[in-house]
Design an enzyme around this catalytic site. Sequence first.
Site, PDB file in Angstrom:
ATOM      1  N   CYS A  47      10.522   8.348  -0.994  1.00 14.57           N
ATOM      2  CA  CYS A  47       9.981   7.200  -0.263  1.00 14.57           C
ATOM      3  C   CYS A  47       9.368   6.191  -1.222  1.00 14.57           C
ATOM      4  O   CYS A  47       8.898   6.549  -2.312  1.00 14.57           O
ATOM      5  CB  CYS A  47       8.907   7.642   0.731  1.00 14.57           C
ATOM      6  SG  CYS A  47       9.455   8.809   1.982  1.00 14.57           S
ATOM      7  N   ASP A  48       9.350   4.946  -0.792  1.00 11.43           N
ATOM      8  CA  ASP A  48       8.643   3.921  -1.552  1.00 11.43           C
ATOM      9  C   ASP A  48       8.212   2.821  -0.599  1.00 11.43           C
ATOM     10  O   ASP A  48       8.829   2.615   0.454  1.00 11.43           O
ATOM     11  CB  ASP A  48       9.520   3.325  -2.657  1.00 11.43           C
ATOM     12  CG  ASP A  48       8.712   2.435  -3.589  1.00 11.43           C
ATOM     13  OD1 ASP A  48       7.915   2.987  -4.374  1.00 11.43           O
ATOM     14  OD2 ASP A  48       8.840   1.204  -3.516  1.00 11.43           O
TER      15      ASP A  48
END
Length: 218
Positions: free
Chosen positions: A90-91
């Site tokens: 995730c980012d």
Amino acid sequence: MTLAAFTQLPAGDLVLASASSIRAKILHDAGLGYRCYPVAIDEESVRASALAEAVPVGDIAIMLAEMKAAAAVQRLAFETDPSPAFVLGCDQILACDEVIYSKPHDRAMAKAQLMALSGKTHQLFSAAVLYRNGARIWHHLAIAKNTMRRLDEDFIESYLDRLGAAAFTSPASYQIESLGAHLLSRIDGCHFSILGLPLLELLGILREHGLKPATSRR
């Protein structure tokens, strides 16, 4: 007491390639079996290079999420036999007026970010990339448009006083799951995505790949 997961995947727990306590809590509260496996990549360098090449902000978020997931897949392949089936990277990137805001390094930077965003509408790009058995099978990008209240300096100082070190864990010291609710006057986007994980979309793809209740009623 830790409750058993409500759901299960056909080949073991989901691996979250992150040290984020918020993302971990989202997965836990949704009843997913998971474990955290933080990886380190040079996010600032990647982000700067991509911006220099005029890569769209959303694509940068996806790129970073994929790099995290891929790094976890590669490292786990050497550490576990068999390696985990599902790995999630995730980012999240906050952008306003063509400026990208990273996690503040110190209180002065946190204060400067909040003052710069005061009274403005900004965007949060939240990306997730899922690997299964070493292959990338899915990605999702959620974009939220949020408007920050006009914040005076006294409020910002008091806010940062109360948050302490937590102010340095997210761009603009968001923390909307707690005191950060005072920062925003309008939210246009998914609550989970704003926290950093597009949960509803993730649950959808996991169901397609065998996610089901851990126990079934007869």
